[in-house]
Design a protein around this motif. Sequence first.
Motif, PDB file in Angstrom:
ATOM      1  N   PRO A   1      17.733   7.785  -9.601  1.00 43.11           N
ATOM      2  CA  PRO A   1      18.630   8.953  -9.816  1.00 43.11           C
ATOM      3  C   PRO A   1      19.501   9.518  -8.441  1.00 43.11           C
ATOM      4  O   PRO A   1      18.892   8.918  -7.631  1.00 43.11           O
ATOM      5  N   ALA A   2      20.339  10.341  -8.680  1.00 48.30           N
ATOM      6  CA  ALA A   2      21.114  10.688  -7.559  1.00 48.30           C
ATOM      7  C   ALA A   2      20.510  11.344  -6.580  1.00 48.30           C
ATOM      8  O   ALA A   2      20.828  11.470  -5.374  1.00 48.30           O
ATOM      9  N   GLU A   3      19.462  12.003  -6.945  1.00 47.04           N
ATOM     10  CA  GLU A   3      18.440  12.647  -5.997  1.00 47.04           C
ATOM     11  C   GLU A   3      17.640  11.904  -5.108  1.00 47.04           C
ATOM     12  O   GLU A   3      16.830  12.394  -4.272  1.00 47.04           O
ATOM     13  N   ALA A   4      17.637  10.581  -5.396  1.00 47.33           N
ATOM     14  CA  ALA A   4      17.112   9.474  -4.442  1.00 47.33           C
ATOM     15  C   ALA A   4      17.572   9.650  -3.136  1.00 47.33           C
ATOM     16  O   ALA A   4      17.060   8.829  -2.186  1.00 47.33           O
ATOM     17  N   LEU A   5      19.021   9.955  -2.980  1.00 52.26           N
ATOM     18  CA  LEU A   5      19.760   9.727  -1.843  1.00 52.26           C
ATOM     19  C   LEU A   5      19.067  10.927  -0.820  1.00 52.26           C
ATOM     20  O   LEU A   5      18.908  12.022  -1.196  1.00 52.26           O
ATOM     21  N   VAL A   6      18.743  10.343   0.500  1.00 54.67           N
ATOM     22  CA  VAL A   6      18.211  11.270   1.476  1.00 54.67           C
ATOM     23  C   VAL A   6      19.255  11.832   2.504  1.00 54.67           C
ATOM     24  O   VAL A   6      19.955  11.098   2.941  1.00 54.67           O
ATOM     25  N   GLY A   7      19.608  13.132   2.298  1.00 55.51           N
ATOM     26  CA  GLY A   7      20.390  13.810   3.161  1.00 55.51           C
ATOM     27  C   GLY A   7      21.858  13.595   2.598  1.00 55.51           C
ATOM     28  O   GLY A   7      22.104  13.674   1.642  1.00 55.51           O
ATOM     29  N   ASP A   8      22.673  13.612   3.521  1.00 55.44           N
ATOM     30  CA  ASP A   8      24.117  13.429   3.445  1.00 55.44           C
ATOM     31  C   ASP A   8      24.676  12.191   3.235  1.00 55.44           C
ATOM     32  O   ASP A   8      24.470  11.557   4.354  1.00 55.44           O
ATOM     33  N   GLU A   9      25.489  11.737   2.498  1.00 58.02           N
ATOM     34  CA  GLU A   9      25.847  10.416   2.206  1.00 58.02           C
ATOM     35  C   GLU A   9      26.952  10.306   3.243  1.00 58.02           C
ATOM     36  O   GLU A   9      27.205   8.947   3.572  1.00 58.02           O
ATOM     37  N   ASP A  10      27.371  11.365   4.090  1.00 62.11           N
ATOM     38  CA  ASP A  10      28.683  11.077   5.244  1.00 62.11           C
ATOM     39  C   ASP A  10      27.783  10.904   6.604  1.00 62.11           C
ATOM     40  O   ASP A  10      28.546  10.882   7.526  1.00 62.11           O
ATOM     41  N   ALA A  11      26.492  11.406   6.588  1.00 65.56           N
ATOM     42  CA  ALA A  11      25.869  11.496   7.753  1.00 65.56           C
ATOM     43  C   ALA A  11      25.482  10.218   8.716  1.00 65.56           C
ATOM     44  O   ALA A  11      25.642  10.113   9.898  1.00 65.56           O
TER      45      ALA A  11
ATOM     46  N   ILE B   1       0.916  -0.877   0.088  1.00 63.51           N
ATOM     47  CA  ILE B   1       0.023   0.111  -0.099  1.00 63.51           C
ATOM     48  C   ILE B   1       0.709   1.011  -0.046  1.00 63.51           C
ATOM     49  O   ILE B   1       0.257   2.546   0.133  1.00 63.51           O
ATOM     50  N   ALA B   2       2.159   1.019   0.056  1.00 64.58           N
ATOM     51  CA  ALA B   2       2.933   2.272  -0.003  1.00 64.58           C
ATOM     52  C   ALA B   2       3.591   2.759  -1.513  1.00 64.58           C
ATOM     53  O   ALA B   2       3.840   1.919  -2.236  1.00 64.58           O
ATOM     54  N   ASP B   3       3.556   3.925  -1.591  1.00 64.98           N
ATOM     55  CA  ASP B   3       3.911   4.639  -2.858  1.00 64.98           C
ATOM     56  C   ASP B   3       5.452   4.309  -3.137  1.00 64.98           C
ATOM     57  O   ASP B   3       6.080   4.380  -4.092  1.00 64.98           O
ATOM     58  N   ALA B   4       6.393   4.409  -1.953  1.00 64.66           N
ATOM     59  CA  ALA B   4       7.659   4.256  -1.906  1.00 64.66           C
ATOM     60  C   ALA B   4       8.142   3.625  -0.806  1.00 64.66           C
ATOM     61  O   ALA B   4       7.547   3.596   0.232  1.00 64.66           O
ATOM     62  N   THR B   5       9.353   2.998  -0.692  1.00 62.54           N
ATOM     63  CA  THR B   5       9.803   2.426   0.440  1.00 62.54           C
ATOM     64  C   THR B   5      11.343   3.245   0.911  1.00 62.54           C
ATOM     65  O   THR B   5      12.015   3.531  -0.180  1.00 62.54           O
ATOM     66  N   LEU B   6      11.623   3.900   1.948  1.00 67.41           N
ATOM     67  CA  LEU B   6      12.606   4.437   2.329  1.00 67.41           C
ATOM     68  C   LEU B   6      13.918   3.221   2.896  1.00 67.41           C
ATOM     69  O   LEU B   6      13.535   2.477   3.926  1.00 67.41           O
ATOM     70  N   ILE B   7      14.803   3.030   2.047  1.00 67.38           N
ATOM     71  CA  ILE B   7      15.419   1.697   1.931  1.00 67.38           C
ATOM     72  C   ILE B   7      16.866   2.082   2.740  1.00 67.38           C
ATOM     73  O   ILE B   7      17.590   3.173   2.338  1.00 67.38           O
ATOM     74  N   VAL B   8      17.195   1.349   3.618  1.00 63.82           N
ATOM     75  CA  VAL B   8      18.332   1.485   4.363  1.00 63.82           C
ATOM     76  C   VAL B   8      19.630   0.805   3.633  1.00 63.82           C
ATOM     77  O   VAL B   8      19.306  -0.487   3.597  1.00 63.82           O
ATOM     78  N   GLY B   9      20.566   1.418   2.833  1.00 63.51           N
ATOM     79  CA  GLY B   9      21.682   0.727   2.270  1.00 63.51           C
ATOM     80  C   GLY B   9      22.748   1.141   2.707  1.00 63.51           C
ATOM     81  O   GLY B   9      22.909   1.759   3.888  1.00 63.51           O
ATOM     82  N   ARG B  10      23.998   0.711   2.070  1.00 60.45           N
ATOM     83  CA  ARG B  10      25.207   1.084   2.499  1.00 60.45           C
ATOM     84  C   ARG B  10      26.379   1.524   1.416  1.00 60.45           C
ATOM     85  O   ARG B  10      26.007   0.784   0.382  1.00 60.45           O
ATOM     86  N   THR B  11      26.947   2.492   1.387  1.00 59.86           N
ATOM     87  CA  THR B  11      27.782   2.855   0.347  1.00 59.86           C
ATOM     88  C   THR B  11      29.185   2.882   1.008  1.00 59.86           C
ATOM     89  O   THR B  11      29.506   2.747   2.046  1.00 59.86           O
ATOM     90  N   GLU B  12      30.220   2.752  -0.010  1.00 54.70           N
ATOM     91  CA  GLU B  12      31.578   2.402   0.441  1.00 54.70           C
ATOM     92  C   GLU B  12      32.242   3.876   0.426  1.00 54.70           C
ATOM     93  O   GLU B  12      32.122   4.872  -0.253  1.00 54.70           O
ATOM     94  N   ASP B  13      32.701   3.806   1.829  1.00 56.42           N
ATOM     95  CA  ASP B  13      33.512   5.316   2.033  1.00 56.42           C
ATOM     96  C   ASP B  13      34.813   5.200   1.260  1.00 56.42           C
ATOM     97  O   ASP B  13      35.915   4.250   1.458  1.00 56.42           O
TER      98      ASP B  13
END
Length: 384
Positions: free
Chosen positions: A218-228, A160-172
């Motif tokens: 897209p790049a703008e799918a990232l929420v907030g700061d990549e380093d936060a 029933i959700a229009d989107a999902t806020l996914i917790v992923g991991r990126t490499e520092d």
Amino acid sequence: MSTVLETPELTALRAAVSALGKRHAGSGTPRDYDRAGLWSEAAKLGYLGVNLPTEYGGGGGGIAELSLVLEELGAAGCPLLMMVVSPAICGTVIARFGTDDQKQQWLPGLADGTLTMAFGITEPDAGSNSHRITTTARRDPSTGDWLLTGRKVFISGVDIADATLIVGRTEDSRTGRLKPCLFIVPRDAPGFQRSQIDMELAAHEKQFELTLDDVRLPAEALVGDEDAGLLQLFAGLNPERIMTAAFAIGMGRYALTKAISYAQTRQVWKEPIGSHQAIAHPLAQAHIELELARLMMQKAAALYDAGDDLGAGEAANMAKYAAAEACVKAVDQSVHTLGGNGLTREYGLASLITAARVARIAPVSREMILNFISHQSLGLPKSY
């Protein structure tokens, strides 16, 4: 049922939400109410977005107000589990850390109920250890897009959700270590698949396993700061714990109300069974423990809304622990008070035996909360 910690405005909000819940629940059980109808009306009245900023259509309040709404709906017998996820976790994270475009795109809809967002953190092989999350995001150097790959499990309401806020991991790039990041994944994104988990628990909101197979964002799918990293993550997890406490307290109050009514009218000998201390005292004790849990929940919400993330983290975990234990005890004692009737569909308590355990398990187990308190609050050494 207001408390000394509440302002007149909060007391009025509690009364209004309670009336809404009772109107929708009627004489039914927690499985019988019209969830979509209640969600829509609660949204129109401003209750779903009461914690979101006014400039995006919200009420300008905080988690104190939102947890009150969920508690009262639960106490009436018609809890809205997605309130824990959509406005509390996702709405809070986007309001605090999202870009202007993300806020404009999502917050008005989350506030008025026309948009819903799920939250995906738990993984099959990670459990309570968020450091073992393996859902990874890597950049496509040719486009700047993100590519997400991984699995999630026990994710509520994805259908029933229009989107999902996914917790992923990126490499520092400096250390090579993986760090947590948050991404908004639309429900129709190619490579984003869901399968429903067959649950014994009877609930309006279904549970899903998610598969992300090179989901391009897209790049703008990232929420907030990549380093936060964890700062942004716990900005959503602390409200989740507070809201889970509200969910549990509401459920416990609902069960207790049923048991008290039954004990007042059920007569086997000369007096109603509620006159016997063997019946009355356990119900009184359950009431006391629910009230104590609510006080801790209100403390946690007040700390969070005041911007004290550190203090709120401790209090939110304590509130969730206390509320879950109080809820389980209240439900068990209520069912026991009704005897055989407590296991019938007519009284709407039997299904709560399973539902009450959810608050002990999710979003974090009571054992992990005890670990947190022993390490962070008491300064004891870790065993892991």
